[in-house]
Design an enzyme around this catalytic site. Structure first.
Site, mmCIF file in Angstrom:
data_model
loop_
_atom_site.group_PDB
_atom_site.id
_atom_site.type_symbol
_atom_site.label_atom_id
_atom_site.label_comp_id
_atom_site.label_asym_id
_atom_site.label_seq_id
_atom_site.Cartn_x
_atom_site.Cartn_y
_atom_site.Cartn_z
ATOM 1 N N ARG A 120 0.925 -1.252 -0.046
ATOM 2 C CA ARG A 120 -0.005 0.042 -0.041
ATOM 3 C C ARG A 120 0.760 1.303 -0.119
ATOM 4 O O ARG A 120 0.535 2.433 0.004
ATOM 5 C CB ARG A 120 -1.067 -0.048 1.191
ATOM 6 C CG ARG A 120 -1.872 -1.127 1.174
ATOM 7 C CD ARG A 120 -2.858 -0.971 1.954
ATOM 8 N NE ARG A 120 -3.943 -1.904 1.418
ATOM 9 C CZ ARG A 120 -4.802 -1.479 0.500
ATOM 10 N NH1 ARG A 120 -4.887 -0.396 -0.123
ATOM 11 N NH2 ARG A 120 -5.837 -2.539 0.126
ATOM 12 N N HIS B 278 -5.164 -9.713 -16.397
ATOM 13 C CA HIS B 278 -5.303 -8.459 -16.850
ATOM 14 C C HIS B 278 -5.465 -8.520 -18.535
ATOM 15 O O HIS B 278 -6.515 -7.846 -18.736
ATOM 16 C CB HIS B 278 -4.137 -7.594 -16.578
ATOM 17 C CG HIS B 278 -3.982 -7.332 -14.949
ATOM 18 N ND1 HIS B 278 -2.879 -6.788 -14.579
ATOM 19 C CD2 HIS B 278 -4.647 -7.908 -14.101
ATOM 20 C CE1 HIS B 278 -2.997 -6.592 -13.273
ATOM 21 N NE2 HIS B 278 -3.733 -7.402 -12.939
HETATM 22 ZN ZN ZN Z 1 -4.209 -7.809 -11.046
HETATM 23 FE FE FE Z 2 -0.058 -8.802 -12.184
HETATM 24 FE FE FE Z 3 0.707 -6.084 -10.529
#
Ligand code: ZN
Ligand code: FE
Ligand code: FE
Length: 279
Positions: A38, A181
């Site tokens: 984070r 992704h």
């Molecule tokens: Zn991801």
């Molecule tokens: Fe990744």
């Molecule tokens: Fe990543």
């Protein structure tokens, strides 16, 4: 050919602990966060741990490890203070932390343009890279392909190419392709893996591809969601991962699992993928 496979490990106990854990679960590489994911403070570097890790890695065949920048950094934020923070963290990561383990990979999420527009986002990311990438860097900096969630930059191969084109020392840059992704972003690796790789080659160049994040997706094709799933438990499926790890254009690359698992689950997935790899 050797299969290079690993998963994301906790860096809290240092490099040697990660190296040993990788070996224990059948991996020969690993990914880790350079600091709290984070953002924020990093632990002081432990020279003795790094020296012990480097000899352990050499003896045990661990190579090409992948550091991941905190995912909250935004190199193309609208607020200059947020951009300055990203620059400070990435500078320390690359010039101090990664310099202690030379010749490896450092992956980051390009950023979110937060309404400034894709072109402004691309320019800001390239500006930041031009400030931190210097000739003496031994680490290859990877732009991760993103799901195209919200105002994310990097959901299209063209956006990654545009950033690379604006970076002076662009031979220090590469790409990490995340299977969850790209599928979420609308690249059909299930129905047309060869077509996606041809497009990657045409737009970016396959020689720039340095690592694969191997994750299934909780969501359907083109959902722009970015929720990882265990291998075989999502919309991509085990058969596609078998084709990916064995693909002549990909099989030499390091593969890193970032699936929702604890260590025993990762060990099982590594065993599964090793069994699918045609050595
Ligand atoms: Zn991801
Ligand atoms: Fe990744
Ligand atoms: Fe990543």
């Amino acid at each position: 050919m050797m299969f290079t496979i690993g998963c994301h490990l906790s860096a809290s106990k240092g490099f040697l602990a990660m190296g040993k854990q990788a070996t224990e679960i059948g991996a020969n590489t690993f990914q880790f966060f350079t600091r709290n994911p984070r953002g924020g403070a990093a632990k002081a570097l432990d020279d003795a741990d790094i020296a012990a890790y480097l000899s352990y890695a050499a003896e045990n065949g661990i190579h090409t490890i992948l550091a991941h920048a905190p995912y909250t950094l935004n190199a193309c934020a609208k607020d200059p203070k947020i951009r300055e923070f990203a620059k400070m963290v990435m500078t320390d990561d690359l010039h101090v932390r990664m310099a202690a383990v030379p010749g490896n990979l450092y992956n980051f999420h390009p950023g979110s343009h937060v309404g400034q527009g894709m072109d402004v986002g691309i320019d800001l990311i390239a500006d930041l890279l031009n400030e931190i990438i210097t000739p003496e860097l031994t680490t290859t900096v990877l732009l991760e392909t993103m799901a195209g969630k919200g105002s994310e930059v990097g959901g299209k191969f063209e956006e990654i190419r545009a950033i690379m084109d604006k970076v002076t020392l662009s031979d220090k840059l590469g790409v990490c392709l995340d299977t969850c992704h790209v599928y979420d972003a609308g690249y059909d690796i299930v129905g047309n893996l060869d077509g996606v790789l041809e497009e990657f080659d045409r737009v970016i160049g396959l020689e720039r591809l340095k690592a694969i994040h191997i994750n299934d997706s909780k969501n359907p094709f083109e959902s722009h969601k970015d929720r990882h799933e265990v291998i075989g438990g999502g919309s991509i499926g085990t058969d596609v991962f078998s084709r990916i790890i064995n693909h002549p254009k990909l099989r030499h690359l390091p593969f890193f699992l970032e699936t929702p698992n604890e260590i025993p689950g990762y060990a099982e997935e590594i065993a599964l993928l090793k069994g699918l790899y045609e050595g």
